[in-house]
Design a protein around this motif. Structure first.
Motif, PDB file in Angstrom:
ATOM      1  N   ASP A 246      10.618 -63.937-116.513  1.00  0.00           N
ATOM      2  CA  ASP A 246      11.944 -64.540-116.665  1.00  0.00           C
ATOM      3  C   ASP A 246      11.888 -65.826-117.495  1.00  0.00           C
ATOM      4  O   ASP A 246      12.703 -66.745-117.309  1.00  0.00           O
ATOM      5  CB  ASP A 246      12.579 -64.832-115.300  1.00  0.00           C
ATOM      6  N   ASN A 247      10.958 -65.879-118.426  1.00  0.00           N
ATOM      7  CA  ASN A 247      10.826 -67.058-119.271  1.00  0.00           C
ATOM      8  C   ASN A 247      11.916 -67.059-120.346  1.00  0.00           C
ATOM      9  O   ASN A 247      12.234 -66.024-120.917  1.00  0.00           O
ATOM     10  CB  ASN A 247       9.450 -67.061-119.931  1.00  0.00           C
ATOM     11  N   SER A 248      12.468 -68.244-120.628  1.00  0.00           N
ATOM     12  CA  SER A 248      13.495 -68.378-121.661  1.00  0.00           C
ATOM     13  C   SER A 248      13.684 -69.852-121.956  1.00  0.00           C
ATOM     14  O   SER A 248      13.177 -70.708-121.226  1.00  0.00           O
ATOM     15  CB  SER A 248      14.831 -67.768-121.190  1.00  0.00           C
ATOM     16  N   PRO A 249      14.440 -70.187-123.011  1.00  0.00           N
ATOM     17  CA  PRO A 249      14.708 -71.609-123.291  1.00  0.00           C
ATOM     18  C   PRO A 249      15.444 -72.313-122.159  1.00  0.00           C
ATOM     19  O   PRO A 249      15.383 -73.538-122.051  1.00  0.00           O
ATOM     20  CB  PRO A 249      15.568 -71.552-124.557  1.00  0.00           C
ATOM     21  N   GLU A 250      16.149 -71.556-121.332  1.00  0.00           N
ATOM     22  CA  GLU A 250      16.856 -72.137-120.187  1.00  0.00           C
ATOM     23  C   GLU A 250      15.979 -72.184-118.935  1.00  0.00           C
ATOM     24  O   GLU A 250      16.083 -73.111-118.131  1.00  0.00           O
ATOM     25  CB  GLU A 250      18.135 -71.357-119.876  1.00  0.00           C
ATOM     26  N   ASN A 251      15.143 -71.185-118.791  1.00  0.00           N
ATOM     27  CA  ASN A 251      14.293 -71.089-117.592  1.00  0.00           C
ATOM     28  C   ASN A 251      12.954 -71.773-117.851  1.00  0.00           C
ATOM     29  O   ASN A 251      11.933 -71.128-118.066  1.00  0.00           O
ATOM     30  CB  ASN A 251      14.072 -69.620-117.219  1.00  0.00           C
ATOM     31  N   ILE A 252      12.969 -73.099-117.798  1.00  0.00           N
ATOM     32  CA  ILE A 252      11.767 -73.856-118.153  1.00  0.00           C
ATOM     33  C   ILE A 252      10.966 -74.316-116.937  1.00  0.00           C
ATOM     34  O   ILE A 252       9.870 -74.860-117.096  1.00  0.00           O
ATOM     35  CB  ILE A 252      12.133 -75.091-118.999  1.00  0.00           C
ATOM     36  N   TYR A 253      11.506 -74.097-115.733  1.00  0.00           N
ATOM     37  CA  TYR A 253      10.855 -74.626-114.537  1.00  0.00           C
ATOM     38  C   TYR A 253      10.072 -73.547-113.802  1.00  0.00           C
ATOM     39  O   TYR A 253      10.598 -72.459-113.531  1.00  0.00           O
ATOM     40  CB  TYR A 253      11.897 -75.221-113.586  1.00  0.00           C
ATOM     41  N   ILE A 254       8.840 -73.858-113.454  1.00  0.00           N
ATOM     42  CA  ILE A 254       8.037 -72.942-112.641  1.00  0.00           C
ATOM     43  C   ILE A 254       8.619 -72.898-111.232  1.00  0.00           C
ATOM     44  O   ILE A 254       8.818 -73.933-110.597  1.00  0.00           O
ATOM     45  CB  ILE A 254       6.569 -73.403-112.600  1.00  0.00           C
ATOM     46  N   GLN A 255       8.908 -71.684-110.757  1.00  0.00           N
ATOM     47  CA  GLN A 255       9.441 -71.494-109.409  1.00  0.00           C
ATOM     48  C   GLN A 255       8.355 -71.099-108.412  1.00  0.00           C
ATOM     49  O   GLN A 255       8.368 -71.510-107.257  1.00  0.00           O
ATOM     50  CB  GLN A 255      10.517 -70.385-109.425  1.00  0.00           C
ATOM     51  N   ARG A 256       7.454 -70.263-108.894  1.00  0.00           N
ATOM     52  CA  ARG A 256       6.394 -69.736-108.027  1.00  0.00           C
ATOM     53  C   ARG A 256       5.206 -69.360-108.906  1.00  0.00           C
ATOM     54  O   ARG A 256       5.379 -68.980-110.075  1.00  0.00           O
ATOM     55  CB  ARG A 256       6.900 -68.506-107.259  1.00  0.00           C
ATOM     56  N   ILE A 257       4.010 -69.466-108.350  1.00  0.00           N
ATOM     57  CA  ILE A 257       2.800 -69.069-109.064  1.00  0.00           C
ATOM     58  C   ILE A 257       1.982 -68.147-108.164  1.00  0.00           C
ATOM     59  O   ILE A 257       1.866 -68.380-106.955  1.00  0.00           O
ATOM     60  CB  ILE A 257       1.935 -70.290-109.444  1.00  0.00           C
ATOM     61  N   PHE A 282       3.348 -66.811-113.607  1.00  0.00           N
ATOM     62  CA  PHE A 282       4.395 -67.805-113.361  1.00  0.00           C
ATOM     63  C   PHE A 282       5.721 -67.079-113.206  1.00  0.00           C
ATOM     64  O   PHE A 282       6.034 -66.162-113.975  1.00  0.00           O
ATOM     65  CB  PHE A 282       4.524 -68.765-114.546  1.00  0.00           C
ATOM     66  N   GLU A 283       6.522 -67.488-112.270  1.00  0.00           N
ATOM     67  CA  GLU A 283       7.908 -67.044-112.171  1.00  0.00           C
ATOM     68  C   GLU A 283       8.783 -68.240-112.535  1.00  0.00           C
ATOM     69  O   GLU A 283       8.699 -69.294-111.903  1.00  0.00           O
ATOM     70  CB  GLU A 283       8.225 -66.536-110.770  1.00  0.00           C
ATOM     71  N   MET A 284       9.598 -68.063-113.567  1.00  0.00           N
ATOM     72  CA  MET A 284      10.354 -69.168-114.134  1.00  0.00           C
ATOM     73  C   MET A 284      11.820 -69.132-113.714  1.00  0.00           C
ATOM     74  O   MET A 284      12.352 -68.072-113.367  1.00  0.00           O
ATOM     75  CB  MET A 284      10.253 -69.117-115.662  1.00  0.00           C
ATOM     76  N   GLY A 285      12.472 -70.298-113.754  1.00  0.00           N
ATOM     77  CA  GLY A 285      13.872 -70.368-113.393  1.00  0.00           C
ATOM     78  C   GLY A 285      14.555 -71.565-114.028  1.00  0.00           C
ATOM     79  O   GLY A 285      13.903 -72.420-114.644  1.00  0.00           O
ATOM     80  N   PRO A 286      15.891 -71.673-113.870  1.00  0.00           N
ATOM     81  CA  PRO A 286      16.664 -72.719-114.551  1.00  0.00           C
ATOM     82  C   PRO A 286      16.767 -74.034-113.784  1.00  0.00           C
ATOM     83  O   PRO A 286      17.312 -75.001-114.305  1.00  0.00           O
ATOM     84  CB  PRO A 286      18.043 -72.083-114.687  1.00  0.00           C
ATOM     85  N   GLU A 287      16.272 -74.078-112.557  1.00  0.00           N
ATOM     86  CA  GLU A 287      16.409 -75.284-111.737  1.00  0.00           C
ATOM     87  C   GLU A 287      15.038 -75.831-111.359  1.00  0.00           C
ATOM     88  O   GLU A 287      14.092 -75.076-111.152  1.00  0.00           O
ATOM     89  CB  GLU A 287      17.200 -74.974-110.458  1.00  0.00           C
ATOM     90  N   PRO A 288      14.916 -77.157-111.268  1.00  0.00           N
ATOM     91  CA  PRO A 288      13.641 -77.749-110.856  1.00  0.00           C
ATOM     92  C   PRO A 288      13.171 -77.206-109.512  1.00  0.00           C
ATOM     93  O   PRO A 288      13.988 -76.946-108.615  1.00  0.00           O
ATOM     94  CB  PRO A 288      13.962 -79.247-110.760  1.00  0.00           C
ATOM     95  N   ALA A 289      11.882 -77.023-109.373  1.00  0.00           N
ATOM     96  CA  ALA A 289      11.317 -76.494-108.146  1.00  0.00           C
ATOM     97  C   ALA A 289       9.899 -77.015-107.985  1.00  0.00           C
ATOM     98  O   ALA A 289       9.262 -77.449-108.945  1.00  0.00           O
ATOM     99  CB  ALA A 289      11.324 -74.965-108.162  1.00  0.00           C
ATOM    100  N   ASP A 290       9.413 -76.970-106.755  1.00  0.00           N
ATOM    101  CA  ASP A 290       8.030 -77.344-106.465  1.00  0.00           C
ATOM    102  C   ASP A 290       7.375 -76.151-105.784  1.00  0.00           C
ATOM    103  O   ASP A 290       7.584 -75.904-104.598  1.00  0.00           O
ATOM    104  CB  ASP A 290       7.994 -78.571-105.562  1.00  0.00           C
TER     105      ASP A 290
END
Length: 297
Positions: A246-257, A282-290
């Motif tokens: 789900d990588n994209s210019p919008e989905n820059i935040y790592i959600q899960r590894i 890496f699973e990517m998403g549009p919102e900051p995550a830890d």
């Protein structure tokens, strides 16, 4: 340089670029300490580990900056952390802002000197927005500026990844993607600074894969934001595959590894884990995550 052995610092009134030379010596000595530790040489390990912390002699807590020190032990006065004087100044191809964060070998010590996580984070945030006059004699290598972060020169290259080191990886992701997208291009002069035998390109390749060896000789690659959907590396154990779902210019935040199908909750991956081969996802998403705080799969 004998001043290091005698005084544990290089006086600014005794050598050009004294402060940056000493800061870089500390990084190198820390690296020597890691080699000595691996070889089982305890005496050398302790000695060079101590030298790796000599940067503390240059930290002025009254202003929270690395500051040149004179032979008599007094601080250089006046002092402008924005100023850069090429060749004969206090810092080689840099200024006080950039060298204040030039402690990749011991960020926890720098955090303590600044008074803890909150003031350190505030200072790091300010670093990427600070504006000031470098002066007419500034080095042309101080380029690719985001605030006082100078991507065109190596002393800044680890600093975005300090955010991951301190548990705020989303800030690292934002800055890594900005640098990859704005400060590199595929036309002539596509680098924002001095390639210096490949370092600018090496930063790009590693960061595009989603990680960077921010500390020297430690063997840890800290995560940022992968810009590629996938890559395969040939390593000692065969192949190490990297996938960014789900990588994209919008989905820059790592959600899960995940590493080899198992949830991975560290902020970094060890060189040994890469060299062994396998798959990092890496699973990517549009919102900051830890991802270190994610629930089990």
């Amino acid at each position: 340089m004998p001043y290091v052995l005698e005084n544990e610092f290089i006086p600014d009134d005794k050598a050009a670029n004294a402060t940056s030379i000493a800061m870089e010596y500390a990084v190198g000595d820390w690296g020597v300490a890691q080699v000595a530790k691996k070889l089982g040489n305890t005496a050398d390990y302790k000695e060079y580990l101590k030298r790796g912390k000599y940067y503390t002699h240059y930290f002025d807590k009254s202003i929270n900056f690395i500051r040149p020190k004179l032979e008599n032990g007094e601080w250089l006065t006046p002092y402008d952390p924005f100023e850069s004087i090429h060749g004969v100044g206090h810092f080689c191809e840099g200024n006080g802002w950039q060298y204040t964060f030039f402690v990749p070998q011991h960020p926890e010590g720098l955090i303590a000197l600044m008074g803890g996580d909150r003031p350190f984070t505030a200072k790091l945030d300010e670093f990427f927005t600070a504006e000031g006059d470098l002066g007419e004699e500034a080095s042309m290598d101080i380029s690719g500026l985001i605030g006082m972060y100078a991507h065109g020169n190596e002393p800044s290259h680890h600093i975005t990844y300090i955010y991951t080191m301190i548990g705020q990886p989303w800030k690292c992701a934002e800055k890594v993607r900005r640098i990859l997208g704005e400060l590199y291009h595929d036309r002539p002069e596509g680098l924002c600074g001095n390639e210096d035998v490949g370092q600018m390109s090496a930063w790009y390749v590693l960061s595009a894969l989603g990680m960077y060896q921010a500390e020297p000789a430690g063997g840890r690659y800290f995560f940022g934001s992968p810009a590629v959907d996938g890559a395969t590396l040939r390593v000692r154990g065969g192949e190490f595959r990297i996938t960014a779902a789900d990588n994209s210019p919008e989905n820059i935040y790592i959600q899960r590894i995940t590493l080899n199908g198992e949830a991975y909750r560290k902020y970094y991956i060890d060189y040994a884990e890469i060299a062994a081969g396998g798959e990092l996802r890496f699973e990517m998403g549009p919102e900051p995550a830890d991802w270190t705080k994610q629930q089990p799969l």
